[in-house]
Structure formats: structure tokens, C-alpha cells
Design a protein around this motif. Sequence first.
Motif, PDB file in Angstrom:
ATOM      1  N   LEU A  87       9.370   1.884   7.469  1.00 31.88           N
ATOM      2  CA  LEU A  87       9.035   2.716   6.615  1.00 31.88           C
ATOM      3  C   LEU A  87      10.231   3.654   6.060  1.00 31.88           C
ATOM      4  O   LEU A  87       9.854   4.729   5.847  1.00 31.88           O
ATOM      5  CB  LEU A  87       8.214   3.838   7.554  1.00 31.88           C
ATOM      6  CG  LEU A  87       6.890   3.161   8.211  1.00 31.88           C
ATOM      7  CD1 LEU A  87       6.346   4.234   9.234  1.00 31.88           C
ATOM      8  CD2 LEU A  87       5.825   2.907   7.085  1.00 31.88           C
ATOM      9  N   ARG A  88      11.217   2.745   5.939  1.00 27.45           N
ATOM     10  CA  ARG A  88      12.589   3.698   5.491  1.00 27.45           C
ATOM     11  C   ARG A  88      12.555   4.251   4.147  1.00 27.45           C
ATOM     12  O   ARG A  88      13.336   5.324   3.785  1.00 27.45           O
ATOM     13  CB  ARG A  88      13.789   2.648   5.709  1.00 27.45           C
ATOM     14  CG  ARG A  88      13.560   1.542   4.364  1.00 27.45           C
ATOM     15  CD  ARG A  88      14.868   0.855   4.296  1.00 27.45           C
ATOM     16  NE  ARG A  88      15.342   0.447   5.561  1.00 27.45           N
ATOM     17  CZ  ARG A  88      14.936  -0.983   6.012  1.00 27.45           C
ATOM     18  NH1 ARG A  88      14.289  -1.752   5.276  1.00 27.45           N
ATOM     19  NH2 ARG A  88      15.435  -1.363   7.224  1.00 27.45           N
ATOM     20  N   TYR A  89      11.330   4.117   3.247  1.00 27.08           N
ATOM     21  CA  TYR A  89      11.260   4.857   2.080  1.00 27.08           C
ATOM     22  C   TYR A  89      10.102   5.950   2.160  1.00 27.08           C
ATOM     23  O   TYR A  89       9.703   6.643   1.271  1.00 27.08           O
ATOM     24  CB  TYR A  89      10.768   3.861   1.006  1.00 27.08           C
ATOM     25  CG  TYR A  89      12.108   3.060   0.608  1.00 27.08           C
ATOM     26  CD1 TYR A  89      13.173   3.372   0.123  1.00 27.08           C
ATOM     27  CD2 TYR A  89      12.069   1.489   1.007  1.00 27.08           C
ATOM     28  CE1 TYR A  89      14.362   2.405  -0.074  1.00 27.08           C
ATOM     29  CE2 TYR A  89      13.141   0.734   0.771  1.00 27.08           C
ATOM     30  CZ  TYR A  89      14.263   0.986   0.163  1.00 27.08           C
ATOM     31  OH  TYR A  89      15.323   0.358   0.075  1.00 27.08           O
ATOM     32  N   SER A  90       9.512   6.092   3.311  1.00 24.94           N
ATOM     33  CA  SER A  90       8.427   7.247   3.562  1.00 24.94           C
ATOM     34  C   SER A  90       8.914   8.455   3.135  1.00 24.94           C
ATOM     35  O   SER A  90      10.029   8.915   3.482  1.00 24.94           O
ATOM     36  CB  SER A  90       7.759   6.884   4.538  1.00 24.94           C
ATOM     37  OG  SER A  90       7.085   5.660   5.017  1.00 24.94           O
ATOM     38  N   PHE A 149       0.936  -1.259   0.039  1.00 28.20           N
ATOM     39  CA  PHE A 149      -0.036  -0.151  -0.028  1.00 28.20           C
ATOM     40  C   PHE A 149       1.059   1.202  -0.059  1.00 28.20           C
ATOM     41  O   PHE A 149       1.968   1.484   0.409  1.00 28.20           O
ATOM     42  CB  PHE A 149      -1.146  -0.141   1.212  1.00 28.20           C
ATOM     43  CG  PHE A 149      -0.235  -0.105   2.655  1.00 28.20           C
ATOM     44  CD1 PHE A 149       0.359   0.715   3.109  1.00 28.20           C
ATOM     45  CD2 PHE A 149      -0.196  -1.435   3.196  1.00 28.20           C
ATOM     46  CE1 PHE A 149       0.897   0.458   4.398  1.00 28.20           C
ATOM     47  CE2 PHE A 149       0.596  -1.855   4.138  1.00 28.20           C
ATOM     48  CZ  PHE A 149       1.274  -0.752   4.815  1.00 28.20           C
ATOM     49  N   ARG A 150       0.270   2.372  -0.468  1.00 28.33           N
ATOM     50  CA  ARG A 150       0.959   3.642  -0.358  1.00 28.33           C
ATOM     51  C   ARG A 150       0.891   4.390   0.988  1.00 28.33           C
ATOM     52  O   ARG A 150       1.862   4.874   1.317  1.00 28.33           O
ATOM     53  CB  ARG A 150       0.465   4.642  -1.545  1.00 28.33           C
ATOM     54  CG  ARG A 150       0.577   3.856  -3.138  1.00 28.33           C
ATOM     55  CD  ARG A 150       0.089   5.006  -3.860  1.00 28.33           C
ATOM     56  NE  ARG A 150       0.009   4.574  -5.217  1.00 28.33           N
ATOM     57  CZ  ARG A 150      -0.570   5.145  -6.522  1.00 28.33           C
ATOM     58  NH1 ARG A 150      -1.049   6.505  -6.119  1.00 28.33           N
ATOM     59  NH2 ARG A 150      -0.343   4.838  -7.636  1.00 28.33           N
ATOM     60  N   TYR A 151      -0.043   4.410   1.556  1.00 26.69           N
ATOM     61  CA  TYR A 151      -0.576   5.256   2.781  1.00 26.69           C
ATOM     62  C   TYR A 151      -0.696   4.221   3.930  1.00 26.69           C
ATOM     63  O   TYR A 151      -1.760   3.388   3.822  1.00 26.69           O
ATOM     64  CB  TYR A 151      -1.457   6.284   2.508  1.00 26.69           C
ATOM     65  CG  TYR A 151      -1.183   6.932   1.178  1.00 26.69           C
ATOM     66  CD1 TYR A 151      -0.151   7.654   0.879  1.00 26.69           C
ATOM     67  CD2 TYR A 151      -2.300   7.029   0.229  1.00 26.69           C
ATOM     68  CE1 TYR A 151       0.258   8.303  -0.381  1.00 26.69           C
ATOM     69  CE2 TYR A 151      -2.128   7.746  -1.099  1.00 26.69           C
ATOM     70  CZ  TYR A 151      -0.889   8.182  -1.293  1.00 26.69           C
ATOM     71  OH  TYR A 151      -0.642   8.940  -2.552  1.00 26.69           O
ATOM     72  N   ALA A 152      -0.387   4.612   5.047  1.00 21.31           N
ATOM     73  CA  ALA A 152      -0.872   3.973   6.366  1.00 21.31           C
ATOM     74  C   ALA A 152      -1.177   4.679   7.258  1.00 21.31           C
ATOM     75  O   ALA A 152      -0.562   5.793   7.582  1.00 21.31           O
ATOM     76  CB  ALA A 152       0.583   3.071   6.961  1.00 21.31           C
ATOM     77  N   ALA A 172       4.442  -2.916   4.335  1.00 24.62           N
ATOM     78  CA  ALA A 172       4.317  -1.254   4.604  1.00 24.62           C
ATOM     79  C   ALA A 172       6.047  -0.692   3.975  1.00 24.62           C
ATOM     80  O   ALA A 172       6.243   0.520   3.874  1.00 24.62           O
ATOM     81  CB  ALA A 172       4.723  -0.839   6.150  1.00 24.62           C
ATOM     82  N   LYS A 173       6.826  -1.651   3.333  1.00 18.18           N
ATOM     83  CA  LYS A 173       8.011  -1.205   2.963  1.00 18.18           C
ATOM     84  C   LYS A 173       7.976  -0.352   1.790  1.00 18.18           C
ATOM     85  O   LYS A 173       8.697   0.475   1.388  1.00 18.18           O
ATOM     86  CB  LYS A 173       8.751  -2.288   2.643  1.00 18.18           C
ATOM     87  CG  LYS A 173       9.280  -3.408   3.704  1.00 18.18           C
ATOM     88  CD  LYS A 173      10.285  -4.521   3.407  1.00 18.18           C
ATOM     89  CE  LYS A 173      10.693  -5.364   4.299  1.00 18.18           C
ATOM     90  NZ  LYS A 173      11.379  -6.576   4.121  1.00 18.18           N
ATOM     91  N   ALA A 174       6.742  -0.392   1.114  1.00 21.93           N
ATOM     92  CA  ALA A 174       6.671   0.457   0.048  1.00 21.93           C
ATOM     93  C   ALA A 174       5.951   1.809   0.438  1.00 21.93           C
ATOM     94  O   ALA A 174       5.679   2.705  -0.524  1.00 21.93           O
ATOM     95  CB  ALA A 174       5.992  -0.139  -1.325  1.00 21.93           C
ATOM     96  N   ALA A 175       5.554   1.951   1.611  1.00 17.87           N
ATOM     97  CA  ALA A 175       4.696   3.023   2.181  1.00 17.87           C
ATOM     98  C   ALA A 175       5.351   4.395   1.690  1.00 17.87           C
ATOM     99  O   ALA A 175       6.372   4.645   2.258  1.00 17.87           O
ATOM    100  CB  ALA A 175       4.095   2.913   3.520  1.00 17.87           C
TER     101      ALA A 175
END
Length: 420
Positions: free
Chosen positions: A201-204, A155-158, A177-180
Motif C-alpha cells: 500500500l505504499r502509495y496510499s 482498485f482505489r479503495y480496500a 492493491a498497488k494503486a490503492a
Amino acid sequence: METWLAAGNDELWELVERHSLEREVFSSFKQIYYDMSLMLKSCFLYLSVFPRGSDIDKDELIRQWIALDLINSSRHGTLPAFLHGEMFIEALVSRSFLQIVNTSLVTEKKCKNPPPTILKVHGLVYDFLRYIAADDIFTLDYAKSPNISVRNQPFRYAVLTNYSWQAKMHEDFIAKAKAAKAAIFRNCEATMPIADIFPILRYSRLLDLSGCLFQELPTSIGELKHLRYLNVSFFRITELPNEMCCLRSLEYLDLSKTCIEVLPLFVGAFDKLKYFNLHGCGKLKNLPQNIGDLKRLEHLSLSCCPEIRELPSSISGLDELKLLNLSSCTKLELLPHQFGNLSCLESLEMAGCCSLQRLPESFGGLSKLCSLSLASCSSLQRLPDYIGELCSLEYLNISHAHLELPDSLTKLQSLHIVNS
């Protein structure tokens, strides 16, 4: 479309039960939605992260869109990204997908600072929005049953709600969540976020923790090296962890209403920072000496920071600064001598600076200043002659200041003075 507008903010199931309009309502929405550009669709889908019926600050929404690269000036020629954000707001309003709920129009452009434009998503539009955004958003309410299911794709948004100290990481969240690109916490009662959540969330690019009761940030926040937008407003935090020095991509930083006492020197290394909000930081006593290194900073708010006594001289090096809010800095006595070097400054708010003694001679160099508020500056006795050099000045508020006005003000043909 008149039918669903007349339905108010009813839940979709209530409308369907009374009028059997599910197919008609959704077909109308779908036709409008599929006719929108890809970028406008993305901006519209992001609205699904806000709770039903909530007030949405227009400017804050645009900042979030920009941070998530949903709008980007590089894709629009020479027009600024923020202006394109306003155009997208207008487009969604014209389609009745957004509503303006206060009197400040989206297209209104005044030199004096208007109140924030507040937006809402119509109730039925919100139902449609959550329907089409189902693949893009992960919503977890810790106050409800943890037995939830998540679609297979990332997903994009959490959006994590009612997180408390005894909460545990949800397995589906860890897996997907890795792509969030954005993580939003709401109504959280814990004193500290789960330390392990930030590495996931390292790519947020966006982290919104505003309004949570957290008292500190874990050191793992330094792993969010792609983060552009960080909002920790209303935190009980008194200091920033040293690991935040790694957040070199930050463009928007909101520390308003926190208990922060000292800003570390590494803040000056946030060389991409455009927006810095320190409003209501009642314990903050000064800015770091290297604040002038923030060469891209456009908006700086120090309003309601009563312990600020002086500004570092380096603040005069903020070449891109357009808005500076110093209102209710009640102990601020003087501005730096080279203050007039802020050649891009358009709005200066100093209302309630009751200890301000005088304006520096360089003040006349603020050639783009169009809005100046000196209301309730009770220690300031006279406006200097060089105030007449502010060739762009249109709005001057000197209410409750009892100032002596120089003859040079007559040079400013577009000036409107508020004095009551």
C-alpha cells in the motif's frame, strides 16, 4: 424519487420483488448522478467504503475527502477545502443521496462547539452506490469464503473486514492493491497487522485502523511515505515505532483512546499536520517539547488526558491553531506564560480542568477567541480583568465554576454567558 424515499432502508432485491421498480429506481439515480460534477461524483463514490446503514461523522468524512485529494483548495480559488467539503455535503443532502440524522445542521455555524453532525446513506442509495463503485472498491471479509473475484483493473479503495491472526494475504489483493489510495480495516481481532501489507500500500494516502485490537504497528508502516491520514484510535498501542518518522506527508493523525505513554520527538517533524487527536489517552503525561514546530496545526485535542500536568512553552508557537480542547485534563494547573500568542485560536475547551489555578496575563491576546469553556474549573476563583480584551468572545461557559466576574466583561457586547 418519492417512491424510493418511502421505501425506507429496504434491500434493493426486496423492493424489486414487491414493486418491480428496479429500472425506475436506477434510472432516477443515474440521471441525478450523471448531472453531478466530476468532483462531487468522486466524493459520492467514496461513501461506498462505509458499511450499510452506518453513522458517518460529517467532519471526519470531509477530512478523508481532503486527504484523498477528492477536494482540494488549490482547485477552488481562495475558499478552504473544508468549506468546499461542507458544500459537497449540502449538495448530496439536497439530492437525497445523504441524510442528516441529528439536529446539528450542516450549515450551522456557532462559536460554541455543536455536537457532531451525523450522516447516513439511504438504503437504496447505498445499493446504487455499490453498483456504480464496483470498479473502485475491493471488499474482503475474512469471516466469509476467501473465494472472491476481483475485476482486472486496480482498485482505489480496500476494505478488509474480520481480519484475524491466522489470516493470509489474498492473491487478488496483492496483485491489484498497488494503486490503492485508501485502506480501511474493520472488526479486526489480530494483535498486529500483516507486516507485508504496508509495502503493498505504499502509495496510499489514507489508512484507517480505528477500532482494531492491534497492540503494535509493524515497522513497515514507515514505507507509507504518501500517507496523509492515519487513524489508529482505540489501539492498545503504548508507543509509536521509530519508522513512523518517515511519514512526513501526514495531515491528520488520530491516536485517541490509545494506551500511548510518550510521544516521540519525531512527531514534531510532521510539519504538514493539521489535525491531531489525543482524546482519551489516559496514560499520556506530556507533549514533546518541539510540539510548537507543527506550524500548520489547526486542531489539537487533549481532552480526557488526566495525567497531563503542563503544556510545553513551545505550544504558544502554533500560529495556525484554531481549536484546542483541554477538557478533563484534571491535573493541569497552569497554562504557558505566552499562551496569548495563539493569535488564531477560536475555540478553547477547558471544562473539567479542576486543578487550573489561574489564567496567564497574556490570555487577553487571544483576539480571535470566540468560544471559551471553563465549566467545573473549581480551583479557578476569579476571571482576570484582561478577559475583557477578548474582543471576539461570544460564548463563555462558567457553569459549576463559582467564579468572580470582573467589570471588564461589560466591554464584550456580543458575549453570552452560561452560568448554572
